[in-house]
Design a protein around this motif. Structure first.
Motif, short mmCIF file in Angstrom:
data_model
loop_
_atom_site.label_atom_id
_atom_site.label_comp_id
_atom_site.label_asym_id
_atom_site.label_seq_id
_atom_site.Cartn_x
_atom_site.Cartn_y
_atom_site.Cartn_z
N GLN A 167 0.23 -2.37 -45.89
CA GLN A 167 0.13 -3.14 -45.30
C GLN A 167 -0.32 -3.00 -44.16
O GLN A 167 -0.55 -4.31 -44.00
CB GLN A 167 1.38 -3.46 -45.56
CG GLN A 167 1.97 -3.99 -46.97
CD GLN A 167 4.14 -4.47 -46.74
OE1 GLN A 167 4.13 -3.18 -46.77
NE2 GLN A 167 3.94 -5.69 -47.72
N ALA A 184 -8.94 -7.38 -55.71
CA ALA A 184 -7.39 -7.39 -55.12
C ALA A 184 -6.92 -5.99 -54.48
O ALA A 184 -5.73 -5.54 -54.54
CB ALA A 184 -6.19 -7.87 -56.32
N GLU A 209 -0.98 -12.32 -62.84
CA GLU A 209 -2.40 -12.07 -61.66
C GLU A 209 -1.98 -10.79 -60.67
O GLU A 209 -0.79 -11.28 -59.70
CB GLU A 209 -2.39 -13.29 -61.83
CG GLU A 209 -3.22 -14.63 -62.13
CD GLU A 209 -4.01 -14.35 -62.73
OE1 GLU A 209 -5.31 -13.47 -62.26
OE2 GLU A 209 -3.87 -14.28 -64.25
N CYS A 237 -3.74 -11.45 -57.62
CA CYS A 237 -3.40 -12.01 -56.88
C CYS A 237 -2.13 -12.69 -55.99
O CYS A 237 -1.48 -12.47 -55.14
CB CYS A 237 -4.36 -13.30 -56.67
SG CYS A 237 -3.68 -14.60 -57.82
N ASP A 238 -1.14 -12.62 -57.86
CA ASP A 238 0.25 -13.18 -57.18
C ASP A 238 0.74 -12.04 -56.86
O ASP A 238 1.48 -12.17 -56.07
CB ASP A 238 0.90 -13.22 -58.19
CG ASP A 238 0.00 -14.86 -58.80
OD1 ASP A 238 -0.41 -15.65 -58.44
OD2 ASP A 238 0.29 -15.09 -60.53
N ASN A 242 -0.50 -9.40 -54.73
CA ASN A 242 -1.07 -8.91 -54.08
C ASN A 242 -0.14 -10.00 -52.51
O ASN A 242 -0.09 -9.74 -51.98
CB ASN A 242 -2.48 -9.43 -53.46
CG ASN A 242 -3.20 -8.15 -53.33
OD1 ASN A 242 -2.68 -7.02 -53.52
ND2 ASN A 242 -4.75 -8.27 -53.48
N SER A 243 0.41 -11.55 -52.42
CA SER A 243 1.07 -12.37 -52.34
C SER A 243 2.40 -12.31 -52.20
O SER A 243 2.93 -11.77 -51.13
CB SER A 243 0.61 -13.69 -53.25
OG SER A 243 -0.50 -14.00 -52.90
N LYS A 244 3.22 -11.25 -53.00
CA LYS A 244 3.89 -10.83 -53.22
C LYS A 244 3.92 -9.94 -51.96
O LYS A 244 5.64 -9.64 -51.32
CB LYS A 244 4.73 -10.42 -54.61
CG LYS A 244 5.97 -10.11 -54.23
CD LYS A 244 7.01 -10.57 -54.19
CE LYS A 244 8.66 -9.81 -53.73
NZ LYS A 244 9.99 -11.04 -53.25
N PHE A 277 2.24 -9.23 -49.60
CA PHE A 277 1.92 -9.02 -47.45
C PHE A 277 2.29 -10.35 -47.31
O PHE A 277 1.95 -10.93 -46.07
CB PHE A 277 0.34 -9.19 -48.09
CG PHE A 277 -0.46 -8.26 -48.21
CD1 PHE A 277 -0.43 -7.16 -47.19
CD2 PHE A 277 -1.41 -8.19 -49.64
CE1 PHE A 277 -1.59 -6.14 -47.38
CE2 PHE A 277 -1.86 -6.60 -49.70
CZ PHE A 277 -1.51 -5.68 -48.40
N ASP A 278 3.57 -11.33 -47.81
CA ASP A 278 4.59 -11.86 -47.64
C ASP A 278 5.57 -11.42 -46.58
O ASP A 278 6.26 -10.76 -47.36
CB ASP A 278 4.89 -12.61 -48.40
CG ASP A 278 6.19 -13.88 -48.60
OD1 ASP A 278 5.80 -13.79 -46.86
OD2 ASP A 278 6.28 -14.46 -49.51
N ASP A 304 8.94 -11.06 -47.90
CA ASP A 304 9.83 -10.63 -48.73
C ASP A 304 9.36 -9.11 -48.49
O ASP A 304 10.52 -8.19 -48.81
CB ASP A 304 8.91 -11.01 -49.84
CG ASP A 304 9.68 -12.02 -50.07
OD1 ASP A 304 10.84 -12.74 -50.13
OD2 ASP A 304 8.41 -12.72 -51.60
#
Length: 337
Positions: A278, A307, A323, A325-326, A328-330, A332-333, A336
Motif C-alpha cells: 500500500q 488490478a 470484482e 477492482c472492488d 482494490n478499492s477496499k 486502498f480506502d 478501512d
C-alpha cells in the motif's frame, strides 16, 4: 464490576444482539444490560449435547417472553470430530447471518477475564506472539458488525457474586469439567485459582499488553484483522497473520510462520496468503480459504492482471463473484485499511 462506560453508552445508541446460553456469564450480562437500559435481542444455539439442553432452551424462551425480547433459536448438528472448533464455527456463522439479515450493529458476547487468561495460557503453552496472546478485545470490528465484550475485564468470581447477590437463576454447563478439552484442563489446573488470587493484577497486565501491542504496531487499526467477503486483511506481521490463518481453521507451525513471511503461499493446502503493498513501508496480508480453478475466463484473468491481483487469490475472487477492482478499492480506502 469493572465495565467501561464508553462501551455501555455506545450500545445504547445501536441495535444489539446478545449471544445467550443461560450460563452464568451470559445470564449476568443479560441483567447488567437491563440495568443500564440497553435494548437488545437474544440468540440461543442448542447443541443438544447435555441433559438439560432442551430445558435451557425452553427457559431462554420464557425469559425472552418475560422481558419482551425477540429470541432467535438454532439447533446445531452433531459434530463428531473437533467438536469445539466446529461448534464455534457453526455458532459464528449463524450469528453473522442474523446480524446481516436483521441489521444488528453489535453482537454482544459474555467472554470474561477468566476466558481471556485461559486463552493467554493456551497460546503461551504452544508458542505465540503478542497479538495471539492477547486474543480477544472488548470491541472488535467485523465486516458487517462489531463484536462487543462488556465483561472482558470482569472475573468469574465477580460474576458469580453478582448472581448470588441478586438471586438470579442460571444453568451450569457440566461439560466444562471434562478435561479432554484443553481449555478445561488449563482452567482447572492453572487459571482458576490464579485469577481468584491475582485478578486485579491480571486486569492491569492485559490493559498494558493491549497498549503495548497498539504502540508496537502503530495506529490502533494496525492491530485489527479486517474482513472483506471472507478475506481477512491485516498488517504484514507474523502474529497477526498466524491469528488470521487460525480463524480460517489452520494452526501454523513455527516453520510455516517463517515461510509465510517470505511471500505468497498456501498453508496446509487449505489457507492462502498473499501480499499487497500500500506504500513504501506498508504491506498488507490477505488470508482466505484457498480455492483452485483449472481454467479462468480470459476476461477475468485480464481484470486481475490490471488490478495486480496475485495468482493464488484469483480463483477465490472468481468463485465468489468478486470484482478485482472492488478488492482494490477496499485495500486502498484509508478509512478501512
Amino acid at each position: 464490576m469493572m465495565i467501561k462506560n464508553e462501551i455501555l453508552e455506545a450500545l445504547k445508541r445501536q441495535k444489539n444482539l446478545l449471544a445467550f446460553s443461560y450460563g452464568s456469564d451470559s445470564t449476568a450480562l443479560f441483567y447488567i444490560l437491563m440495568d443500564f437500559n440497553i435494548e437488545f435481542d437474544l440468540v440461543f444455539i442448542n447443541h443438544k449435547t447435555r441433559i438439560h439442553s432442551d430445558i435451557e432452551e425452553l427457559e431462554a424462551r420464557h425469559l425472552a417472553q418475560k422481558f419482551h425480547k425477540k429470541i432467535f433459536i438454532q439447533n446445531a448438528p452433531y459434530f463428531k470430530n473437533n467438536f469445539e472448533k466446529q461448534a464455534r464455527d457453526f455458532r459464528y456463522a449463524f450469528f453473522k447471518k442474523l446480524c446481516c439479515e436483521e441489521q444488528y450493529q453489535n453482537l454482544i458476547l459474555a467472554h470474561q477475564l477468566n476466558d481471556l487468561f485461559e486463552w493467554f495460557l493456551m497460546q503461551f503453552s504452544k508458542g505465540a506472539g503478542l497479538a495471539e496472546l492477547i486474543g480477544m478485545k472488548d470491541r472488535e470490528k467485523c465486516e458487517f458488525f462489531t463484536l462487543v465484550r462488556p465483561l472482558l475485564f470482569v472475573s468469574k468470581d465477580e460474576i458469580l457474586a453478582f448472581l448470588k447477590q441478586r438471586k438470579i437463576k442460571y444453568f451450569n454447563d457440566e461439560s466444562n469439567e471434562n478435561e479432554k478439552y484443553f481449555r478445561n484442563f488449563i482452567r482447572k489446573h492453572f487459571a482458576k485459582d490464579f485469577i481468584t488470587q491475582f485478578s486485579k493484577g491480571v486486569k492491569k497486565s492485559f490493559e498494558y499488553l493491549g497498549k503495548d501491542l497498539q504502540d508496537f504496531l502503530g495506529d490502533e487499526k494496525e492491530s485489527e484483522i479486517l474482513e472483506f467477503k471472507g478475506i481477512l486483511i491485516c498488517k504484514k506481521h507474523e502474529s497477526l497473520i498466524s491469528k488470521a490463518v487460525k480463524k480460517r481453521g489452520v494452526v501454523m507451525s513455527w516453520a510455516q510462520r517463517k515461510e509465510a513471511l517470505k511471500g505468497d503461499c498456501v498453508v496446509s493446502s487449505k489457507v492462502g496468503i498473499v501480499y499487497f503493498k500500500q506504500g513504501l513501508n506498508d504491506e498488507r496480508a490477505l488470508i482466505f480459504n484457498y480455492e483452485f480453478c483449472e481454467k479462468l475466463p480470459k476476461s477475468f484473468k485480464e481484470k486481475c492482471r490490471q488490478a495486480k491481483i496475485p495468482r493464488l487469490l484469483r480463483a477465490y475472487l472468481y468463485h465468489h463473484h468478486l470484482e478485482p477492482c472492488d478488492l482494490n478499492s477496499k485495500l486502498f480506502d484509508k478509512k478501512d485499511a
